[in-house]
Design an enzyme around this catalytic site. Sequence first.
Site, PDB file in Angstrom:
ATOM      1  N   LEU A   1       0.864  -1.190   0.000  1.00  0.00           N
ATOM      2  CA  LEU A   1       0.000   0.000   0.000  1.00  0.00           C
ATOM      3  C   LEU A   1       0.894   1.232   0.000  1.00  0.00           C
ATOM      4  O   LEU A   1       2.019   1.193   0.509  1.00  0.00           O
ATOM      5  CB  LEU A   1      -0.883   0.012   1.253  1.00  0.00           C
ATOM      6  CG  LEU A   1      -1.966  -1.067   1.355  1.00  0.00           C
ATOM      7  CD1 LEU A   1      -2.670  -0.987   2.709  1.00  0.00           C
ATOM      8  CD2 LEU A   1      -2.981  -0.949   0.227  1.00  0.00           C
ATOM      9  N   ASP A   2       0.379   2.327  -0.518  1.00  0.00           N
ATOM     10  CA  ASP A   2       1.124   3.595  -0.515  1.00  0.00           C
ATOM     11  C   ASP A   2       1.305   4.079   0.922  1.00  0.00           C
ATOM     12  O   ASP A   2       0.535   3.710   1.824  1.00  0.00           O
ATOM     13  CB  ASP A   2       0.345   4.681  -1.276  1.00  0.00           C
ATOM     14  CG  ASP A   2       0.152   4.326  -2.730  1.00  0.00           C
ATOM     15  OD1 ASP A   2       0.958   3.533  -3.264  1.00  0.00           O
ATOM     16  OD2 ASP A   2      -0.811   4.832  -3.329  1.00  0.00           O
ATOM     17  N   ILE A   3       2.233   4.987   1.096  1.00  0.00           N
ATOM     18  CA  ILE A   3       2.530   5.503   2.445  1.00  0.00           C
ATOM     19  C   ILE A   3       1.298   6.135   3.112  1.00  0.00           C
ATOM     20  O   ILE A   3       1.103   6.019   4.317  1.00  0.00           O
ATOM     21  CB  ILE A   3       3.732   6.484   2.406  1.00  0.00           C
ATOM     22  CG1 ILE A   3       4.141   6.888   3.824  1.00  0.00           C
ATOM     23  CG2 ILE A   3       3.461   7.703   1.533  1.00  0.00           C
ATOM     24  CD1 ILE A   3       5.503   7.526   3.923  1.00  0.00           C
TER      25      ILE A   3
ATOM     26  N   LYS B   1      -5.852   5.398  -7.102  1.00  0.00           N
ATOM     27  CA  LYS B   1      -5.691   6.858  -7.278  1.00  0.00           C
ATOM     28  C   LYS B   1      -5.686   7.221  -8.759  1.00  0.00           C
ATOM     29  O   LYS B   1      -6.293   8.221  -9.169  1.00  0.00           O
ATOM     30  CB  LYS B   1      -4.392   7.320  -6.616  1.00  0.00           C
ATOM     31  CG  LYS B   1      -4.449   7.207  -5.099  1.00  0.00           C
ATOM     32  CD  LYS B   1      -3.113   7.531  -4.477  1.00  0.00           C
ATOM     33  CE  LYS B   1      -3.125   7.266  -2.983  1.00  0.00           C
ATOM     34  NZ  LYS B   1      -1.793   7.204  -2.411  1.00  0.00           N
TER      35      LYS B   1
END
Length: 229
Positions: free
Chosen positions: A100-102, A186
């Site tokens: 997962l992204d930060i 996103k």
Amino acid sequence: MRLDKFISNSTVFSRSQTGKIIRKGDITVNGSVIKKSAFKVFENDQVQYLGVGINMPKQRYIMMHKPKDVVCSTADGEHQTVLDLLFISKRDNLHIAGRLDIDTTGLILLTDDGQWSHCITSPKHQHAKIYHVSLADEISDEAIKQLETGFTLKGEDKPTLPAKVEKLESKTILLTLHEGKYHQVKRMLAAVGNHVEQLHRQQIGKIVLDDGLKRGEWRLLSADEIKLS
Ligand code: URA
């Protein structure tokens, strides 16, 4: 698995200490002294150190509730990593199945079982991933249709697989994807003229994030959760 890896994973010996005891002739496999670190051992092999049995390490399967500002990588000079949150031995052997992204929160899976991890992430198996998405703008019916039909994202050569959209509120959706392209949620929402404000993964395949886990907490998966089928 290589003999040296098997021993260092299953005992307190480091990889270099393991190499020394193997070369010394302290290790037997099925009764024969083995002095080669690269020797391959299999599930039912009897490995002994000075006559004492060493058991195959059990593989570990973990779910974590990833918080914001923590990165899904094994090392990072700047940020805390998900491995930093795990107080268990040999954590460097774990890999993350589906990063997962930060700034994304929610379910991540960690394991030292490479095959299982591959199965979870491989597009061939198409395990659904369910995201709770908070948006900057209202989602239009046209945007929902586009997401559900699939379209080609910039820089990709194939269209996205049809997604499922459940509108919870005007600016909140549950989005189900069957693939995991880079920053996919996103990018998909940006492509339909919206912007993701908050992203949280709730589910991968049959594995649902345990609502008893606070951000940063983790637990081992149950036998049923491990069986992916
Ligand atoms: N899609 C994204 O854009 N980010 C994530 O962290 C996961 C899926």
